[in-house]
Write a protein that holds these residues in place. Sequence first.
Motif, PDB file in Angstrom:
ATOM      1  N   ASN A 110       1.035  -1.351  -0.125  1.00 47.53           N
ATOM      2  CA  ASN A 110      -0.006  -0.249   0.010  1.00 47.53           C
ATOM      3  C   ASN A 110       0.976   1.265  -0.155  1.00 47.53           C
ATOM      4  N   TYR A 111       0.109   2.265  -0.749  1.00 45.37           N
ATOM      5  CA  TYR A 111       0.703   3.568  -0.205  1.00 45.37           C
ATOM      6  C   TYR A 111      -0.443   4.573   0.495  1.00 45.37           C
ATOM      7  N   ASN A 112       0.061   5.261   1.268  1.00 41.29           N
ATOM      8  CA  ASN A 112      -1.008   6.138   1.608  1.00 41.29           C
ATOM      9  C   ASN A 112      -0.346   7.354   2.299  1.00 41.29           C
ATOM     10  N   SER A 113      -1.125   8.074   3.045  1.00 39.03           N
ATOM     11  CA  SER A 113      -0.664   9.680   3.395  1.00 39.03           C
ATOM     12  C   SER A 113      -0.598   9.957   5.592  1.00 39.03           C
ATOM     13  N   SER A 114      -0.082  10.611   5.459  1.00 40.69           N
ATOM     14  CA  SER A 114       0.252  10.545   7.390  1.00 40.69           C
ATOM     15  C   SER A 114       1.325  12.134   7.286  1.00 40.69           C
ATOM     16  N   GLY A 115       1.322  12.219   8.736  1.00 42.12           N
ATOM     17  CA  GLY A 115       2.348  13.001   9.023  1.00 42.12           C
ATOM     18  C   GLY A 115       1.890  14.378   8.241  1.00 42.12           C
ATOM     19  N   LEU A 116       1.266  15.186   8.028  1.00 44.02           N
ATOM     20  CA  LEU A 116       0.019  16.289   7.569  1.00 44.02           C
ATOM     21  C   LEU A 116      -0.220  17.168   8.732  1.00 44.02           C
ATOM     22  N   THR A 117       0.007  18.155   8.196  1.00 48.25           N
ATOM     23  CA  THR A 117      -0.745  19.587   9.390  1.00 48.25           C
ATOM     24  C   THR A 117      -1.638  20.720   8.972  1.00 48.25           C
ATOM     25  N   LYS A 151       0.897  16.302  12.745  1.00 43.74           N
ATOM     26  CA  LYS A 151       2.316  15.755  12.241  1.00 43.74           C
ATOM     27  C   LYS A 151       2.566  14.271  13.525  1.00 43.74           C
ATOM     28  N   ALA A 152       3.175  13.840  14.450  1.00 43.95           N
ATOM     29  CA  ALA A 152       3.779  12.411  15.331  1.00 43.95           C
ATOM     30  C   ALA A 152       2.195  11.908  15.280  1.00 43.95           C
ATOM     31  N   PHE A 153       1.372  12.527  15.586  1.00 43.60           N
ATOM     32  CA  PHE A 153       0.545  11.120  15.904  1.00 43.60           C
ATOM     33  C   PHE A 153       0.035  11.057  14.400  1.00 43.60           C
ATOM     34  N   THR A 154      -0.300  11.165  13.192  1.00 44.01           N
ATOM     35  CA  THR A 154      -0.519  10.753  12.384  1.00 44.01           C
ATOM     36  C   THR A 154       0.326   9.921  11.055  1.00 44.01           C
ATOM     37  N   ALA A 155       1.679  10.578  12.207  1.00 45.94           N
ATOM     38  CA  ALA A 155       2.595   9.746  11.012  1.00 45.94           C
ATOM     39  C   ALA A 155       2.847   8.438  11.732  1.00 45.94           C
ATOM     40  N   LEU A 156       2.488   8.431  13.506  1.00 46.40           N
ATOM     41  CA  LEU A 156       2.604   7.268  14.262  1.00 46.40           C
ATOM     42  C   LEU A 156       1.474   6.286  13.962  1.00 46.40           C
ATOM     43  N   LEU A 157       0.308   7.228  13.696  1.00 42.02           N
ATOM     44  CA  LEU A 157      -0.572   5.482  13.346  1.00 42.02           C
ATOM     45  C   LEU A 157      -0.574   4.793  12.674  1.00 42.02           C
ATOM     46  N   ASN A 214       3.082   0.091   3.846  1.00 37.56           N
ATOM     47  CA  ASN A 214       4.600   0.368   3.444  1.00 37.56           C
ATOM     48  C   ASN A 214       5.170   1.521   2.501  1.00 37.56           C
ATOM     49  N   TYR A 215       4.107   1.880   2.871  1.00 35.53           N
ATOM     50  CA  TYR A 215       4.952   3.814   1.634  1.00 35.53           C
ATOM     51  C   TYR A 215       4.121   4.682   1.814  1.00 35.53           C
ATOM     52  N   ILE A 216       4.622   5.725   3.393  1.00 35.65           N
ATOM     53  CA  ILE A 216       3.421   6.304   3.535  1.00 35.65           C
ATOM     54  C   ILE A 216       3.766   7.933   2.952  1.00 35.65           C
ATOM     55  N   HIS A 217       3.267   8.623   2.428  1.00 36.72           N
ATOM     56  CA  HIS A 217       3.763   9.541   2.032  1.00 36.72           C
ATOM     57  C   HIS A 217       3.425  11.400   2.429  1.00 36.72           C
ATOM     58  N   HIS A 218       4.066  12.122   2.442  1.00 40.78           N
ATOM     59  CA  HIS A 218       2.944  13.353   2.534  1.00 40.78           C
ATOM     60  C   HIS A 218       3.850  13.951   4.330  1.00 40.78           C
ATOM     61  N   SER A 219       4.965  12.978   4.854  1.00 39.35           N
ATOM     62  CA  SER A 219       5.417  12.221   5.619  1.00 39.35           C
ATOM     63  C   SER A 219       6.652  13.542   6.185  1.00 39.35           C
ATOM     64  N   PHE A 240      11.454  20.092   7.269  1.00 48.01           N
ATOM     65  CA  PHE A 240      12.186  18.828   6.821  1.00 48.01           C
ATOM     66  C   PHE A 240      12.849  18.117   7.293  1.00 48.01           C
ATOM     67  N   VAL A 241      13.126  19.118   7.871  1.00 48.98           N
ATOM     68  CA  VAL A 241      14.674  18.421   9.415  1.00 48.98           C
ATOM     69  C   VAL A 241      13.693  17.997  10.521  1.00 48.98           C
ATOM     70  N   ILE A 242      13.024  18.905  10.743  1.00 50.33           N
ATOM     71  CA  ILE A 242      11.959  18.391  12.186  1.00 50.33           C
ATOM     72  C   ILE A 242      10.958  17.257  11.735  1.00 50.33           C
ATOM     73  N   ASP A 243      10.489  16.981  10.733  1.00 50.57           N
ATOM     74  CA  ASP A 243       9.636  15.688   9.764  1.00 50.57           C
ATOM     75  C   ASP A 243      10.795  13.721  10.242  1.00 50.57           C
ATOM     76  N   ASP A 244      11.907  14.629   9.717  1.00 52.81           N
ATOM     77  CA  ASP A 244      13.246  13.647   9.760  1.00 52.81           C
ATOM     78  C   ASP A 244      13.039  13.414  11.171  1.00 52.81           C
ATOM     79  N   GLU A 245      12.643  14.178  11.878  1.00 56.37           N
ATOM     80  CA  GLU A 245      12.910  13.924  13.361  1.00 56.37           C
ATOM     81  C   GLU A 245      12.405  12.121  13.822  1.00 56.37           C
ATOM     82  N   ILE A 246      11.197  13.292  13.593  1.00 55.26           N
ATOM     83  CA  ILE A 246       9.869  12.761  13.975  1.00 55.26           C
ATOM     84  C   ILE A 246       9.386  11.615  12.935  1.00 55.26           C
ATOM     85  N   ILE A 247       9.832  11.311  11.898  1.00 53.81           N
ATOM     86  CA  ILE A 247       9.860   9.439  11.466  1.00 53.81           C
ATOM     87  C   ILE A 247      10.395   8.635  12.108  1.00 53.81           C
TER      88      ILE A 247
END
Lengths: 210, 362
Positions: free
Chosen positions: B256-263, B276-282, B289-294, B309-316
Amino acid sequence: MTDFNKIQETLVNLDAEGVIQLVNDAVKEGTPASDILNKGLIAGMDIVGEKMENEDMFIPEVLMAAQTMSQGVEILKPLLGEDDTSAKGSVIIGTVKGDLHDIGKNLVAMMMESAGLTVHNLGVDIAPEEFVKQIKEKNANLLCMSALLTTTMPMMKQTIDAVVESGLRDQIKIMVGGAPVTQGFADDIGADAMAPDAGSAAKKAKAIAG
Amino acid sequence: MSQELIIEQVAKTPEKVVLCGQDEKNDLNLTENRVHLGTGGAAIKILDPDTGEVRSTTLKDLYNVSRLADQLENIHFLVRPCIPTDIDEKDYDINMFYACLSGSSKHVMAGVNDEKGLQNVIEMASMIAGSIDKLQKRPFISVITSFAISPLKLCTQSTHIMQEANRNFIPVALSSAPMAGSTSPLTMAGTLAQLHAEQLAGITICQLTNPGAPLLYGGIPGMANLKTMGYSGGAVECGMMNAAIHQLSNHINVPNYNSSGLTDSKIPDAQAGYEKAFTALLAAMGGSNYIHHSAGMLESMLTIAHEQFVIDDEIIGNCCKVLKGMECDAEHLALEVIDSVGPGGNFMVSPPHHGTYENRIL
Ligand code: B12
């Protein structure tokens, strides 16, 4: 004497049956239909519009109020004179060619309708020639275009060019909108107005074409 | 489409899709519950890195952001993060792919405007790969098509693009993106049921076009803010629904491809951080398999910012940490260490159990 405040309040409270009852009562009392419409229903929708802008009301509730209002208008229609119904603006709205986004455009159309304008919603992927044709057919005085893509924004300019070419530009105002559309862009392509959301779009439409 | 036809066609879909990087170390094996997160979208605005002011994105921005994402080690892939609004829209397709491929050796995915655009992109990628065969063997590009216009309608143009990708054996993500409350039922379950039907239809078309064509089940369940009807990508429900997407795709054995980590915030602030932290982690914990928008996005996918991008790299990175879980063997229980420090002692001077603190065992 008809209590217009009561009609407004009942509409704002989404009591559809109550509104219909009050409209029927007012008609029986001999209150002019245009007063029931303007001082009761439309004034009530103005309050709803304001609440929507302040985010004090959910959009589905706003649409319920709009539905109730049009039920009321149906009752009044046979009693309204030509002036009351046709003096209001006639609006053509559509999403430009190549673009299929329509959630925002439909919301704008519904809000304009509830502001008392006659709205012809053409749908999505509308070519410049089609807009021109519809302006003529519907004798519209406001053209509204929506675009959500940077790839389709140029279509707004092309549509305006087509309107100019058809010789209709003087009889019609043009308003544009959609997430990527800015006031600067609207100015550049020669539109008369733009609005960032449905509430202000309806207000502006009423001001320039109502 | 009959139930029979759908069951028969869906069964032809490959269970395993490997999306390659130009550099092999960036290859992504999208099978089972293997989770990857990366950039996404087609933002049209950027918070200017020098002035902090918002402005339209350019081709140069796209290149710069690709380089940034290339360096950020937790970002697994590059979905074209922004649109080059300074060039003619007819030149978008090839230039977007070129900017991404020259800025990063990670896997590059993007949408294209038309079939011709896709053909040009495939031609260019084949030149980089050496030949179309080599590209098909190691696909370091793939395409997204919004073939579905929810509820339950096909977009002609995007369906054609999807089929062109199928014919060329280029992996394709089948995006259907209903918004709960406007283009699907307000309920999460209803939104997912509708989305699943849309996916089954899309997959059937692909497999009828070219049996065995590689694809990703592309569920992007979203939600409308009922006070404005705006897109609420940061809502926790979006994280929940996107977590469910992998279960649905897994049910039919398709990655699958999906989307999370938006705000929905316009700036990198507290709201952006927690949404971002909530949705990406969920979505990550759902096995996607492939979460874009993160990474990198703001304002419900309209805007990007370098610092984001740098903050989200940390969240990922933190999401991946969570997925690794806790090791519980004798070494990690560290009973000996506890014993040696004893009552009232402290652990600051006890040696790290393995190697340096840099790669300490937690
Ligand atoms: C929902 C959505 C879709 C849905 C559309 C469903 C539908 N029935 O409309 C689907 C999934 C089908 C879709 C498809 C695509 N989409 Co899309 N989509 C969105 C999304 C997430 C939300 C749009 C929305 O509905 N917002 C909610 C409504 C209420 O808001 P609104 O439309 O802005 O309208 C308000 C105002 O703008 C204004 N307004 C609107 N129209 C008008 C008109 C007038 C006259 C006035 C005065 C005011 C006005 O009032 C409205 C109400 O307040 C946006 C991102 C975003 N946050 O905007 C991307 C977005 C617009 N999409 C994008 C893209 C790339 C696509 C695709 C090309 C994807 C692909 N690779 O295939 C396709 C294109 C299909 C096509 N040919 O049109 C990009 C655009 C990038 C660009 N180049 O400009 C965006 C920005 C997302 C992103 N960053 O990736 N999309």
